[in-house]
Write an enzyme that holds these catalytic residues in place. Structure first.
Site, PDB file in Angstrom:
ATOM      1  N   LYS A 174       0.866  -1.189   0.000  1.00 45.92           N
ATOM      2  CA  LYS A 174       0.000   0.000   0.000  1.00 45.92           C
ATOM      3  C   LYS A 174       0.894   1.227   0.000  1.00 45.92           C
ATOM      4  O   LYS A 174       1.766   1.371   0.872  1.00 45.92           O
ATOM      5  CB  LYS A 174      -0.897   0.018   1.234  1.00 45.92           C
ATOM      6  CG  LYS A 174      -2.106  -0.868   1.120  1.00 45.92           C
ATOM      7  CD  LYS A 174      -3.091  -0.593   2.251  1.00 45.92           C
ATOM      8  CE  LYS A 174      -4.277  -1.518   2.187  1.00 45.92           C
ATOM      9  NZ  LYS A 174      -5.177  -1.349   3.340  1.00 45.92           N
ATOM     10  N   ARG A 184      -7.937  -8.486   4.462  1.00 45.81           N
ATOM     11  CA  ARG A 184      -6.914  -7.447   4.620  1.00 45.81           C
ATOM     12  C   ARG A 184      -7.468  -6.248   5.393  1.00 45.81           C
ATOM     13  O   ARG A 184      -6.737  -5.575   6.115  1.00 45.81           O
ATOM     14  CB  ARG A 184      -6.362  -7.009   3.261  1.00 45.81           C
ATOM     15  CG  ARG A 184      -5.234  -6.007   3.424  1.00 45.81           C
ATOM     16  CD  ARG A 184      -4.334  -5.867   2.237  1.00 45.81           C
ATOM     17  NE  ARG A 184      -3.256  -4.962   2.577  1.00 45.81           N
ATOM     18  CZ  ARG A 184      -2.195  -4.717   1.833  1.00 45.81           C
ATOM     19  NH1 ARG A 184      -2.052  -5.328   0.678  1.00 45.81           N
ATOM     20  NH2 ARG A 184      -1.269  -3.875   2.236  1.00 45.81           N
TER      21      ARG A 184
HETATM   22  P1  NAD Z   1       7.572   8.485  10.002  1.00 46.27           P
HETATM   23  O1  NAD Z   1       7.919   7.955   8.688  1.00 46.27           O
HETATM   24  O2  NAD Z   1       7.098   9.898  10.097  1.00 46.27           O
HETATM   25  O3  NAD Z   1       8.811   8.291  10.986  1.00 46.27           O
HETATM   26  C1  NAD Z   1       8.705   8.711  12.319  1.00 46.27           C
HETATM   27  C2  NAD Z   1       9.874   9.623  12.736  1.00 46.27           C
HETATM   28  O4  NAD Z   1      11.015   8.840  13.007  1.00 46.27           O
HETATM   29  C3  NAD Z   1      10.282  10.623  11.676  1.00 46.27           C
HETATM   30  O5  NAD Z   1      10.627  11.819  12.307  1.00 46.27           O
HETATM   31  C4  NAD Z   1      11.518   9.957  11.077  1.00 46.27           C
HETATM   32  O6  NAD Z   1      12.367  10.880  10.460  1.00 46.27           O
HETATM   33  C5  NAD Z   1      12.139   9.339  12.292  1.00 46.27           C
HETATM   34  N1  NAD Z   1      12.994   8.199  12.064  1.00 46.27           N
HETATM   35  C6  NAD Z   1      12.822   7.192  11.186  1.00 46.27           C
HETATM   36  N2  NAD Z   1      13.725   6.241  11.382  1.00 46.27           N
HETATM   37  C7  NAD Z   1      14.525   6.638  12.396  1.00 46.27           C
HETATM   38  C8  NAD Z   1      15.635   6.068  13.064  1.00 46.27           C
HETATM   39  N3  NAD Z   1      16.056   4.834  12.786  1.00 46.27           N
HETATM   40  N4  NAD Z   1      16.222   6.775  14.042  1.00 46.27           N
HETATM   41  C9  NAD Z   1      15.763   8.008  14.378  1.00 46.27           C
HETATM   42  N5  NAD Z   1      14.684   8.585  13.812  1.00 46.27           N
HETATM   43  C10 NAD Z   1      14.069   7.899  12.825  1.00 46.27           C
HETATM   44  O7  NAD Z   1       6.414   7.607  10.691  1.00 46.27           O
HETATM   45  P2  NAD Z   1       6.126   6.055  10.752  1.00 46.27           P
HETATM   46  O8  NAD Z   1       5.459   5.841  12.051  1.00 46.27           O
HETATM   47  O9  NAD Z   1       7.287   5.238  10.401  1.00 46.27           O
HETATM   48  O10 NAD Z   1       5.059   5.845   9.579  1.00 46.27           O
HETATM   49  C11 NAD Z   1       3.811   6.472   9.628  1.00 46.27           C
HETATM   50  C12 NAD Z   1       3.245   6.531   8.233  1.00 46.27           C
HETATM   51  O11 NAD Z   1       3.083   5.199   7.731  1.00 46.27           O
HETATM   52  C13 NAD Z   1       1.901   7.186   8.147  1.00 46.27           C
HETATM   53  O12 NAD Z   1       1.880   8.089   7.074  1.00 46.27           O
HETATM   54  C14 NAD Z   1       0.944   6.033   7.880  1.00 46.27           C
HETATM   55  O13 NAD Z   1      -0.191   6.421   7.147  1.00 46.27           O
HETATM   56  C15 NAD Z   1       1.819   5.106   7.111  1.00 46.27           C
HETATM   57  N6  NAD Z   1       1.410   3.700   7.168  1.00 46.27           N
HETATM   58  C16 NAD Z   1       1.312   3.028   5.997  1.00 46.27           C
HETATM   59  C17 NAD Z   1       0.969   1.690   6.012  1.00 46.27           C
HETATM   60  C18 NAD Z   1       0.952   0.931   4.717  1.00 46.27           C
HETATM   61  O14 NAD Z   1       0.495  -0.211   4.697  1.00 46.27           O
HETATM   62  N7  NAD Z   1       1.448   1.485   3.642  1.00 46.27           N
HETATM   63  C19 NAD Z   1       0.730   1.028   7.209  1.00 46.27           C
HETATM   64  C20 NAD Z   1       0.847   1.749   8.395  1.00 46.27           C
HETATM   65  C21 NAD Z   1       1.201   3.090   8.363  1.00 46.27           C
HETATM   66  N1  GLY Z   2      -1.757  -1.261   7.012  1.00 37.29           N
HETATM   67  C1  GLY Z   2      -2.905  -1.902   6.469  1.00 37.29           C
HETATM   68  C2  GLY Z   2      -2.629  -2.718   5.255  1.00 37.29           C
HETATM   69  O1  GLY Z   2      -1.511  -2.817   4.819  1.00 37.29           O
HETATM   70  O2  GLY Z   2      -3.534  -3.261   4.698  1.00 37.29           O
END
Ligand code: NAD
Ligand code: GLY
Length: 364
Positions: free
Chosen positions: A140, A239
């Site tokens: 996704k 899913r």
């Molecule tokens: P993010 O990508 O914003 O990362 C969180 C923070 O951690 C950021 O400030 C980043 O720069 C920092 N960071 C990353 N790796 C680091 C490291 N190793 N050390 C220090 N800092 C680090 O947030 P997230 O929680 O990783 O992801 C959230 C996003 O994911 C949302 O946009 C959500 O909608 C999306 N998401 C997508 C799916 C999918 O299936 N595609 C599933 C769940 C969430």
């Molecule tokens: N995070 C929900 C999905 O991948 O379907």
């Protein structure tokens, strides 16, 4: 090093999990086809890990695109920054994009890969716990719109996912907890033994014990890979179960403005709201809801929706959810701890949950 497979026929791919994965040139090389590589990262992660990744890519033409850090930049304007980098470097259809960062970088890079020249390769190198257990697996991808979270996107599976558990040592505590929300989700929706393991192992996870983290990531990825293999495009309700807490959570994220609440924090509170509503439906006992609340609190997660968002505003944001079908809002609810269903819910009960505030998991 542990390797799992996401089984999708000729689009199957490996998930490599282990300490030092980012030192393994062989793992990356086996997922790379062309010679042109664009690494997409952000201004926080690049100074920490970009050099390490680049050191694995000695034979390719490597360029980088560093985005500003934050959910508020997960939009069309910053997607265009990636396209501009690709075009500036004259990257062709054989290029590969590598996402180095959390879910924001991963979702944006994947969407860029899905649409650049109608589709090029991409590899996920997730660096947050949340992206290692959830967003990097399953294909996704997308960006937010001011009117709704993740509303513009595509399904695009990566060539490989490379998970280095060592990078979690630099993750801020709040981000670690946010990732634990998605880990707990797997236990709640389909894996009771894993939930029990999490209840026993939470102190080790919060202390970032490498073996405990690797185990939590492996079991989360196994769960996700099974679900994705069975329902890649979310065509049946399997899913959709991965979205436990997300309809409530997206309403919190959109209502509060992207970035104010972390995605995992909003999902955590959303999962407790889903448990509360499941109890109002007569499926869970209040003790079960209290159990969910306790585990979320143990993981350092919020369990109360923001007081600023009233019932009407939450209802309005929830109506934009992708699970709305024929005008009816469908929610992921729990019939038992460890078993989830997608179901409509009576509006009266939903409103009671949205109004419950600090009483979530304490009383009905
Ligand atoms: P993010 O990508 O914003 O990362 C969180 C923070 O951690 C950021 O400030 C980043 O720069 C920092 N960071 C990353 N790796 C680091 C490291 N190793 N050390 C220090 N800092 C680090 O947030 P997230 O929680 O990783 O992801 C959230 C996003 O994911 C949302 O946009 C959500 O909608 C999306 N998401 C997508 C799916 C999918 O299936 N595609 C599933 C769940 C969430
Ligand atoms: N995070 C929900 C999905 O991948 O379907």
């Amino acid at each position: 090093m542990h390797t799992l497979e996401v089984s999708l026929g000729d689009r199957s791919y490996p998930i490599h999990i282990g300490a030092g994965a980012l030192l393994r040139a062989d793992l990356l090389a086996s997922a790379l086809r062309g010679r042109q590589v664009l690494i997409v990262s952000n201004s926080t992660v690049a100074p920490l890990y970009l050099a390490r990744l680049k050191a694995l890519l000695t034979t390719s033409q490597v360029a980088e695109c560093i985005l500003p850090d934050g959910e508020q930049f997960k939009d069309m304007a910053h997607l265009d920054v990636i396209f501009t980098a690709l075009l500036t470097h004259r990257f062709n259809r054989d290029c590969t994009l590598i996402a180095l960062g959390g879910g924001v970088v991963g979702d944006m890079t994947g969407f860029a890969a899905a649409s650049y020249q109608r589709g090029v390769d991409f590899i996920q190198v997730p660096t947050t716990l949340l992206s290692q257990v959830d967003s990097s697996v399953g294909g996704k991808t997308g960006v937010n719109h001011a009117l709704g979270k993740n509303m513009i996107g595509a399904f695009k599976q990566p060539n490989a996912v490379l998970i280095d558990t060592d990078v979690l040592q630099t993750l801020p505590d709040r981000e670690l907890s946010a990732g634990l929300a998605e880990v707990i989700k797997y236990g709640l929706i389909r894996d009771l033994p894993f939930l029990e393991w999490l209840e026993a192992s939470m102190p080790r996870l919060l202390a970032r014990e490498p073996l405990a983290l690797a185990e939590a990531i492996r079991r989360s990825c196994e769960n996700k890979a099974e679900v994705v293999a069975a329902d890649e495009f979310e065509q049946n309700d399997l899913r959709a179960l991965l979205n436990l807490g997300h309809t409530f959570g997206h309403a919190i994220e959109t209502g509060m403005g992207y970035g104010a609440w972390l995605h995992g924090e909003a999902v955590a509170t959303g999962m407790l709201m889903a448990a509360d509503l499941s109890a109002r439906m007569g499926w869970l006992a209040l003790d079960d809801v209290a159990r969910v609340r306790h585990l979320l609190l143990q993981a350092g997660l919020p369990v109360m929706p923001p007081a600023e968002l009233g019932v009407e505003e939450l209802m309005r944001h929830m109506a934009v959810d992708k699970k709305v079908k024929n005008g009816e809002l469908r929610l992921v609810l729990l019939t038992h701890i460890g078993t989830a269903v997608v179901s409509a819910a009576p509006e009266l009960l939903l409103r009671e949950t949205l109004a419950a505030g600090s009483r979530l998991g304490v009383s009905l």
